[in-house]
Design a protein around this motif. Structure first.
Motif, short mmCIF file in Angstrom:
data_model
loop_
_atom_site.label_atom_id
_atom_site.label_comp_id
_atom_site.label_asym_id
_atom_site.label_seq_id
_atom_site.Cartn_x
_atom_site.Cartn_y
_atom_site.Cartn_z
N ASN A 171 53.36 0.28 -20.66
CA ASN A 171 53.19 -0.87 -21.79
C ASN A 171 52.20 -1.71 -21.06
OD1 ASN A 171 54.42 0.62 -23.83
ND2 ASN A 171 56.58 -0.30 -22.87
N GLU A 172 51.29 -2.16 -21.65
CA GLU A 172 50.37 -3.16 -21.23
C GLU A 172 50.89 -4.58 -21.95
OE1 GLU A 172 46.37 -1.14 -19.54
OE2 GLU A 172 46.36 -1.91 -21.39
N THR A 173 50.54 -5.64 -21.20
CA THR A 173 50.59 -7.15 -21.68
C THR A 173 49.33 -7.77 -21.60
OG1 THR A 173 52.91 -7.30 -21.32
CG2 THR A 173 51.54 -9.36 -21.50
N ILE A 174 48.75 -8.08 -22.59
CA ILE A 174 47.35 -8.60 -22.65
C ILE A 174 47.53 -10.32 -22.80
CG2 ILE A 174 45.30 -8.94 -23.92
CD1 ILE A 174 45.73 -6.28 -25.13
N ILE A 175 46.61 -10.99 -21.83
CA ILE A 175 46.92 -12.42 -21.89
C ILE A 175 45.63 -13.03 -22.80
CG2 ILE A 175 46.54 -14.55 -20.53
CD1 ILE A 175 48.02 -12.94 -18.23
N SER A 176 46.00 -13.75 -23.50
CA SER A 176 44.83 -14.39 -24.37
C SER A 176 45.52 -15.69 -24.95
CB SER A 176 44.24 -13.40 -25.67
OG SER A 176 45.47 -13.26 -26.52
N VAL A 177 44.36 -16.39 -25.63
CA VAL A 177 44.93 -17.87 -26.28
C VAL A 177 44.37 -18.01 -27.57
CG1 VAL A 177 45.46 -19.15 -24.10
CG2 VAL A 177 43.07 -18.89 -25.22
N PRO A 178 44.92 -18.86 -28.66
CA PRO A 178 44.66 -18.80 -30.01
C PRO A 178 43.46 -19.57 -30.20
CG PRO A 178 46.47 -19.88 -29.78
CD PRO A 178 46.17 -19.37 -28.53
N SER A 179 42.72 -20.07 -29.39
CA SER A 179 41.46 -21.02 -29.37
C SER A 179 40.43 -20.89 -28.56
CB SER A 179 41.97 -22.36 -29.74
OG SER A 179 42.63 -22.96 -28.52
N ALA A 180 39.35 -21.44 -28.72
CA ALA A 180 38.30 -21.03 -27.56
C ALA A 180 38.80 -21.99 -26.35
CB ALA A 180 36.98 -22.17 -27.95
N THR A 181 38.64 -21.39 -25.08
CA THR A 181 38.99 -21.85 -23.80
C THR A 181 38.08 -21.65 -22.75
OG1 THR A 181 39.93 -19.71 -23.16
CG2 THR A 181 41.45 -21.23 -24.24
N GLU A 182 38.27 -22.39 -21.71
CA GLU A 182 37.69 -22.29 -20.56
C GLU A 182 38.42 -21.93 -19.38
OE1 GLU A 182 34.73 -25.49 -17.57
OE2 GLU A 182 35.66 -26.15 -19.36
#
Length: 367
Positions: free
Chosen positions: A61-72
Protein backbone atom coordinates in the motif's frame (compact mmCIF):
# COMPACT_ATOMS: atom_id res chain seq x y z
CA UNK A 1 5.47 -48.27 17.87
CA UNK A 2 7.00 -51.44 19.29
CA UNK A 3 3.85 -52.10 21.29
CA UNK A 4 1.81 -51.86 18.10
CA UNK A 5 4.12 -54.33 16.34
CA UNK A 6 3.94 -56.71 19.30
CA UNK A 7 0.17 -56.42 19.28
CA UNK A 8 0.03 -57.24 15.55
CA UNK A 9 2.42 -60.16 15.99
CA UNK A 10 0.30 -61.56 18.81
CA UNK A 11 -2.80 -61.11 16.67
CA UNK A 12 -1.09 -62.94 13.77
CA UNK A 13 0.14 -65.78 15.95
CA UNK A 14 -3.34 -66.20 17.39
CA UNK A 15 -5.22 -66.08 14.05
CA UNK A 16 -2.63 -67.22 11.52
CA UNK A 17 -4.64 -70.34 10.76
CA UNK A 18 -7.50 -68.10 9.55
CA UNK A 19 -7.28 -67.85 5.72
CA UNK A 20 -8.68 -64.30 5.57
CA UNK A 21 -6.30 -62.97 8.19
CA UNK A 22 -3.38 -64.70 6.49
CA UNK A 23 -4.27 -63.09 3.15
CA UNK A 24 -4.52 -59.61 4.66
CA UNK A 25 -1.23 -60.00 6.52
CA UNK A 26 0.54 -61.25 3.41
CA UNK A 27 -0.74 -58.39 1.16
CA UNK A 28 -0.79 -55.60 3.78
CA UNK A 29 1.36 -53.20 1.72
CA UNK A 30 -0.82 -53.52 -1.36
CA UNK A 31 -3.97 -53.13 0.68
CA UNK A 32 -2.56 -50.00 2.38
CA UNK A 33 -1.88 -48.41 -1.02
CA UNK A 34 -5.35 -49.33 -2.21
CA UNK A 35 -6.93 -47.77 0.85
CA UNK A 36 -4.95 -44.53 0.31
CA UNK A 37 -6.08 -44.35 -3.33
CA UNK A 38 -9.70 -44.92 -2.38
CA UNK A 39 -9.45 -42.28 0.34
CA UNK A 40 -8.03 -39.76 -2.13
CA UNK A 41 -10.79 -40.49 -4.63
CA UNK A 42 -13.48 -40.14 -1.98
CA UNK A 43 -11.95 -36.88 -0.74
CA UNK A 44 -11.90 -35.49 -4.26
CA UNK A 45 -15.53 -36.46 -4.80
CA UNK A 46 -16.52 -34.89 -1.49
CA UNK A 47 -14.87 -31.51 -2.16
CA UNK A 48 -15.38 -31.57 -5.93
CA UNK A 49 -12.65 -29.27 -7.15
CA UNK A 50 -9.00 -28.87 -7.87
CA UNK A 51 -6.38 -26.66 -6.34
CA UNK A 52 -6.14 -23.46 -8.37
CA UNK A 53 -2.70 -22.03 -9.13
CA UNK A 54 -2.07 -18.64 -10.67
CA UNK A 55 0.47 -15.84 -10.63
CA UNK A 56 0.63 -12.45 -9.07
CA UNK A 57 2.91 -9.53 -8.21
CA UNK A 58 4.03 -8.56 -4.70
CA UNK A 59 3.00 -5.01 -3.89
CA UNK A 60 2.49 -2.69 -0.92
CA UNK A 61 0.00 0.00 0.00
CA UNK A 62 1.24 3.47 -0.91
CA UNK A 63 0.79 6.81 0.84
CA UNK A 64 0.65 9.93 -1.32
CA UNK A 65 1.71 13.27 0.18
CA UNK A 66 -0.30 16.23 -1.14
CA UNK A 67 -1.92 19.40 0.19
CA UNK A 68 -5.40 20.88 -0.50
CA UNK A 69 -4.16 24.17 -1.95
CA UNK A 70 -1.43 25.61 -4.13
CA UNK A 71 1.97 25.27 -2.46
CA UNK A 72 5.63 26.06 -2.93
CA UNK A 73 8.25 23.37 -2.29
CA UNK A 74 10.93 24.75 0.03
CA UNK A 75 13.17 21.68 0.22
CA UNK A 76 12.91 17.95 -0.55
CA UNK A 77 14.96 15.91 1.94
CA UNK A 78 14.59 12.47 0.30
CA UNK A 79 15.36 10.63 -2.93
CA UNK A 80 13.57 7.66 -4.55
CA UNK A 81 14.38 4.36 -2.85
CA UNK A 82 15.56 5.97 0.39
CA UNK A 83 14.58 4.20 3.60
CA UNK A 84 13.01 6.45 6.22
CA UNK A 85 12.96 6.00 9.97
CA UNK A 86 10.42 7.46 12.38
CA UNK A 87 11.15 11.17 12.87
CA UNK A 88 13.01 11.74 9.58
CA UNK A 89 12.11 14.93 7.70
CA UNK A 90 10.57 14.22 4.30
CA UNK A 91 9.76 17.57 2.70
CA UNK A 92 9.30 21.24 3.67
CA UNK A 93 6.38 23.11 2.10
CA UNK A 94 5.31 26.76 2.10
CA UNK A 95 1.69 27.88 1.79
CA UNK A 96 1.42 31.69 1.42
CA UNK A 97 -2.37 31.55 1.69
CA UNK A 98 -2.10 29.78 5.05
CA UNK A 99 0.30 32.39 6.45
CA UNK A 100 -1.99 35.19 5.26
CA UNK A 101 -5.08 33.59 6.79
CA UNK A 102 -3.33 33.08 10.14
CA UNK A 103 -2.46 36.80 10.21
CA UNK A 104 -6.04 37.77 9.32
CA UNK A 105 -7.57 35.58 12.03
CA UNK A 106 -5.13 36.88 14.65
CA UNK A 107 -6.04 40.49 13.74
CA UNK A 108 -9.77 39.71 13.89
CA UNK A 109 -9.37 38.19 17.36
CA UNK A 110 -7.46 41.25 18.60
CA UNK A 111 -10.06 43.60 17.08
CA UNK A 112 -13.00 41.73 18.63
CA UNK A 113 -11.38 41.60 22.05
CA UNK A 114 -10.55 45.33 21.78
CA UNK A 115 -14.12 46.21 20.74
CA UNK A 116 -15.47 44.11 23.59
CA UNK A 117 -13.32 45.96 26.10
CA UNK A 118 -14.28 49.32 24.55
CA UNK A 119 -17.98 48.47 24.63
CA UNK A 120 -17.72 47.50 28.29
CA UNK A 121 -16.01 50.81 29.09
CA UNK A 122 -18.65 52.77 27.16
CA UNK A 123 -21.48 50.99 28.94
CA UNK A 124 -19.84 51.58 32.33
CA UNK A 125 -19.52 55.26 31.45
CA UNK A 126 -23.20 55.51 30.48
CA UNK A 127 -24.24 53.75 33.67
CA UNK A 128 -22.15 56.21 35.67
CA UNK A 129 -23.84 59.14 33.82
CA UNK A 130 -27.32 57.78 34.61
CA UNK A 131 -26.37 57.34 38.27
CA UNK A 132 -24.93 60.87 38.41
CA UNK A 133 -28.08 62.38 36.84
CA UNK A 134 -30.23 60.41 39.24
CA UNK A 135 -28.20 61.59 42.21
CA UNK A 136 -28.45 65.21 41.07
CA UNK A 137 -32.19 64.90 40.57
CA UNK A 138 -32.55 63.17 43.96
CA UNK A 139 -30.66 65.93 45.78
CA UNK A 140 -32.79 68.62 44.10
CA UNK A 141 -36.10 66.92 44.86
CA UNK A 142 -35.10 66.05 48.43
CA UNK A 143 -34.15 69.68 49.01
CA UNK A 144 -37.53 70.88 47.70
CA UNK A 145 -39.32 68.25 49.78
CA UNK A 146 -37.45 69.25 52.95
CA UNK A 147 -38.23 72.93 52.39
CA UNK A 148 -41.91 72.22 51.79
CA UNK A 149 -42.11 69.89 54.79
CA UNK A 150 -40.44 72.53 56.98
CA UNK A 151 -42.85 75.20 55.77
CA UNK A 152 -45.76 72.81 56.19
CA UNK A 153 -44.73 72.10 59.79
CA UNK A 154 -44.44 75.79 60.60
CA UNK A 155 -47.89 76.46 59.17
CA UNK A 156 -49.32 73.70 61.34
CA UNK A 157 -47.69 75.16 64.43
CA UNK A 158 -48.99 78.66 63.66
CA UNK A 159 -52.46 77.27 63.10
CA UNK A 160 -52.38 75.50 66.43
CA UNK A 161 -51.42 78.72 68.32
CA UNK A 162 -53.96 80.89 66.60
CA UNK A 163 -57.09 79.09 67.66
CA UNK A 164 -59.15 81.78 66.14
CA UNK A 165 -57.75 80.82 62.79
CA UNK A 166 -57.85 77.06 63.33
CA UNK A 167 -61.23 76.87 61.67
CA UNK A 168 -60.11 79.08 58.81
CA UNK A 169 -60.92 77.47 55.52
CA UNK A 170 -58.18 79.31 53.62
CA UNK A 171 -55.46 78.07 55.99
CA UNK A 172 -56.70 74.52 55.79
CA UNK A 173 -56.81 74.72 52.02
CA UNK A 174 -53.23 76.04 51.94
CA UNK A 175 -51.92 73.22 54.08
CA UNK A 176 -53.71 70.66 51.96
CA UNK A 177 -52.19 72.11 48.78
CA UNK A 178 -48.73 72.03 50.32
CA UNK A 179 -49.21 68.37 51.35
CA UNK A 180 -50.24 67.48 47.81
CA UNK A 181 -47.16 69.26 46.44
CA UNK A 182 -44.93 67.30 48.85
CA UNK A 183 -46.57 64.03 47.80
CA UNK A 184 -46.15 64.95 44.13
CA UNK A 185 -42.43 65.61 44.61
CA UNK A 186 -41.97 62.26 46.40
CA UNK A 187 -43.78 60.46 43.57
CA UNK A 188 -41.54 62.26 41.07
CA UNK A 189 -38.45 61.11 43.02
CA UNK A 190 -39.66 57.50 43.07
CA UNK A 191 -40.40 57.62 39.33
CA UNK A 192 -36.97 59.09 38.56
CA UNK A 193 -35.28 56.38 40.64
CA UNK A 194 -37.27 53.62 38.91
CA UNK A 195 -36.53 55.02 35.46
CA UNK A 196 -32.80 55.29 36.21
CA UNK A 197 -32.68 51.72 37.52
CA UNK A 198 -34.39 50.47 34.37
CA UNK A 199 -31.88 52.33 32.19
CA UNK A 200 -28.97 50.84 34.15
CA UNK A 201 -30.42 47.30 33.88
CA UNK A 202 -30.93 47.76 30.12
CA UNK A 203 -27.38 49.03 29.61
CA UNK A 204 -25.85 46.20 31.61
CA UNK A 205 -28.00 43.61 29.84
CA UNK A 206 -26.92 45.00 26.48
CA UNK A 207 -23.30 44.82 27.65
CA UNK A 208 -23.62 41.19 28.68
CA UNK A 209 -25.26 40.34 25.34
CA UNK A 210 -22.50 42.07 23.38
CA UNK A 211 -19.85 40.41 25.53
CA UNK A 212 -21.39 36.94 25.06
CA UNK A 213 -21.73 37.45 21.31
CA UNK A 214 -18.19 38.74 21.07
CA UNK A 215 -16.81 35.86 23.16
CA UNK A 216 -18.59 33.29 20.96
CA UNK A 217 -17.13 34.85 17.81
CA UNK A 218 -13.69 35.02 19.40
CA UNK A 219 -13.87 31.36 20.46
CA UNK A 220 -14.76 30.30 16.90
CA UNK A 221 -11.87 32.30 15.51
CA UNK A 222 -9.48 30.83 18.08
CA UNK A 223 -10.55 27.31 17.06
CA UNK A 224 -9.88 28.20 13.43
CA UNK A 225 -6.50 29.64 14.41
CA UNK A 226 -5.54 26.41 16.20
CA UNK A 227 -6.49 24.37 13.11
CA UNK A 228 -4.53 26.71 10.84
CA UNK A 229 -1.48 26.51 13.10
CA UNK A 230 -1.73 22.71 13.02
CA UNK A 231 -1.80 22.82 9.21
CA UNK A 232 1.24 25.09 9.32
CA UNK A 233 3.10 22.56 11.47
CA UNK A 234 2.21 19.85 8.94
CA UNK A 235 3.97 21.81 6.23
CA UNK A 236 7.14 20.14 7.48
CA UNK A 237 6.32 16.48 6.77
CA UNK A 238 7.85 14.09 9.30
CA UNK A 239 7.86 10.27 8.94
CA UNK A 240 5.54 8.75 11.56
CA UNK A 241 6.59 5.16 10.72
CA UNK A 242 9.23 3.36 8.69
CA UNK A 243 8.81 3.95 4.95
CA UNK A 244 10.58 3.59 1.65
CA UNK A 245 10.40 6.57 -0.72
CA UNK A 246 8.70 5.73 -4.00
CA UNK A 247 8.28 8.53 -6.53
CA UNK A 248 9.46 12.11 -5.96
CA UNK A 249 7.49 14.36 -8.31
CA UNK A 250 8.80 17.81 -7.34
CA UNK A 251 12.01 19.84 -6.97
CA UNK A 252 13.15 22.55 -4.58
CA UNK A 253 11.45 25.90 -5.29
CA UNK A 254 8.78 24.38 -7.53
CA UNK A 255 5.18 25.60 -7.26
CA UNK A 256 2.59 22.80 -7.07
CA UNK A 257 -1.16 22.97 -7.66
CA UNK A 258 -3.69 21.81 -5.10
CA UNK A 259 -3.90 18.04 -4.44
CA UNK A 260 -1.04 17.35 -6.84
CA UNK A 261 1.02 14.35 -5.62
CA UNK A 262 4.29 15.61 -4.16
CA UNK A 263 5.79 12.19 -3.46
CA UNK A 264 4.75 8.64 -2.61
CA UNK A 265 5.78 6.44 0.28
CA UNK A 266 5.59 2.68 0.50
CA UNK A 267 6.62 -0.06 2.91
CA UNK A 268 9.94 -1.85 2.62
CA UNK A 269 8.30 -5.25 2.34
CA UNK A 270 5.20 -6.20 0.35
CA UNK A 271 1.97 -6.36 2.30
CA UNK A 272 -0.39 -7.41 -0.48
CA UNK A 273 -0.30 -9.64 -3.55
CA UNK A 274 -2.19 -8.66 -6.67
CA UNK A 275 -3.02 -11.92 -8.39
CA UNK A 276 -4.54 -12.38 -11.85
CA UNK A 277 -6.69 -15.43 -12.58
CA UNK A 278 -8.94 -16.61 -15.35
CA UNK A 279 -12.69 -16.48 -15.03
CA UNK A 280 -13.20 -20.19 -14.47
CA UNK A 281 -10.85 -20.38 -11.51
CA UNK A 282 -12.25 -17.15 -10.09
CA UNK A 283 -15.66 -18.76 -9.72
CA UNK A 284 -14.23 -21.24 -7.24
CA UNK A 285 -12.78 -18.57 -4.92
CA UNK A 286 -14.34 -16.37 -2.26
CA UNK A 287 -13.19 -13.56 0.00
CA UNK A 288 -11.69 -14.99 3.18
CA UNK A 289 -10.17 -18.06 1.56
CA UNK A 290 -6.62 -19.06 2.41
CA UNK A 291 -3.90 -19.28 -0.24
CA UNK A 292 -0.23 -20.23 -0.27
CA UNK A 293 2.22 -17.78 -1.85
CA UNK A 294 5.67 -18.85 -3.04
CA UNK A 295 8.38 -17.42 -5.25
CA UNK A 296 8.07 -18.05 -8.97
CA UNK A 297 10.89 -20.58 -8.78
CA UNK A 298 9.20 -22.33 -5.85
CA UNK A 299 12.21 -21.83 -3.58
CA UNK A 300 12.13 -20.45 -0.07
CA UNK A 301 9.47 -20.70 2.58
CA UNK A 302 5.85 -20.37 1.47
CA UNK A 303 3.72 -17.61 3.01
CA UNK A 304 0.07 -18.12 3.88
CA UNK A 305 -2.19 -15.26 2.81
CA UNK A 306 -5.88 -14.42 2.84
CA UNK A 307 -8.06 -13.29 -0.04
CA UNK A 308 -9.40 -9.84 0.89
CA UNK A 309 -10.73 -8.63 -2.45
CA UNK A 310 -12.06 -9.89 -5.77
CA UNK A 311 -12.59 -7.59 -8.74
CA UNK A 312 -16.02 -7.49 -10.33
CA UNK A 313 -14.80 -6.85 -13.88
CA UNK A 314 -12.28 -8.05 -16.40
CA UNK A 315 -8.95 -6.23 -16.32
CA UNK A 316 -5.79 -6.52 -18.43
CA UNK A 317 -2.88 -8.42 -16.92
CA UNK A 318 0.36 -6.49 -16.35
CA UNK A 319 2.53 -6.49 -19.47
CA UNK A 320 5.22 -8.61 -17.88
CA UNK A 321 2.65 -11.40 -17.41
CA UNK A 322 1.77 -11.59 -21.11
CA UNK A 323 2.93 -14.73 -22.83
CA UNK A 324 3.47 -12.80 -26.08
CA UNK A 325 4.16 -9.03 -26.21
CA UNK A 326 1.60 -8.41 -28.95
CA UNK A 327 -1.19 -10.46 -27.33
CA UNK A 328 -2.65 -8.86 -24.18
CA UNK A 329 -4.06 -11.18 -21.54
CA UNK A 330 -7.25 -10.40 -19.63
CA UNK A 331 -8.75 -11.81 -16.47
CA UNK A 332 -9.90 -10.91 -12.97
CA UNK A 333 -7.83 -9.48 -10.19
CA UNK A 334 -7.66 -10.92 -6.68
CA UNK A 335 -6.11 -9.04 -3.76
CA UNK A 336 -4.34 -11.12 -1.13
CA UNK A 337 -3.13 -9.85 2.23
CA UNK A 338 0.14 -11.33 3.52
CA UNK A 339 2.10 -10.83 6.76
CA UNK A 340 4.63 -7.98 6.84
CA UNK A 341 7.40 -10.44 7.62
CA UNK A 342 7.89 -12.21 4.28
CA UNK A 343 10.79 -13.01 1.92
CA UNK A 344 9.38 -11.27 -1.16
CA UNK A 345 10.67 -8.15 -2.88
CA UNK A 346 8.48 -5.29 -4.04
CA UNK A 347 7.37 -6.01 -7.59
CA UNK A 348 8.44 -9.66 -7.47
CA UNK A 349 6.31 -12.14 -9.42
CA UNK A 350 4.99 -14.98 -7.25
CA UNK A 351 2.95 -18.15 -7.55
CA UNK A 352 -0.34 -18.44 -5.68
CA UNK A 353 -1.96 -21.78 -4.82
CA UNK A 354 -5.43 -22.25 -3.42
CA UNK A 355 -5.50 -24.40 -0.28
CA UNK A 356 -8.58 -26.33 -1.30
CA UNK A 357 -9.17 -28.69 1.63
CA UNK A 358 -8.64 -25.99 4.26
CA UNK A 359 -11.00 -23.64 2.45
CA UNK A 360 -13.66 -26.31 2.16
CA UNK A 361 -13.33 -27.06 5.85
CA UNK A 362 -13.79 -23.33 6.56
CA UNK A 363 -16.94 -23.25 4.45
CA UNK A 364 -18.30 -26.34 6.15
CA UNK A 365 -17.58 -24.74 9.53
CA UNK A 366 -19.50 -21.62 8.56
CA UNK A 367 -22.48 -23.71 7.52
Amino acid sequence: MHKLEDLLDNFWNTHKNNAGVAYVYTHKLSLAWAICVVFAIVLGLVYQGKVAMFRGIADANETIISVPSATEIVKVHVVPGQELQVGDTIVEINRPDLTLRISEVAREIDALEGRSNLSSAEIDQKVAEVKANLETRRLTLNAEIRNLESEYQKNKEISAKLKSLSNSKSSSDGNDAMALQIKSLKNELALATKSANQQIALLRGSGRLQKTSGQSEVENLKKELVELQKQQEDLVQIAKENWVVGDVNVRDGEKVSSFAPILTLTHKRPTIIRGYINEQIYQNMDVGETVKVTTLAGTGKAVVGEVVGLSSRIVPFPTRMWKMPELPVYGREVTIKIPEENPFLLGEMVTIAEMGVINHLKKDGKK
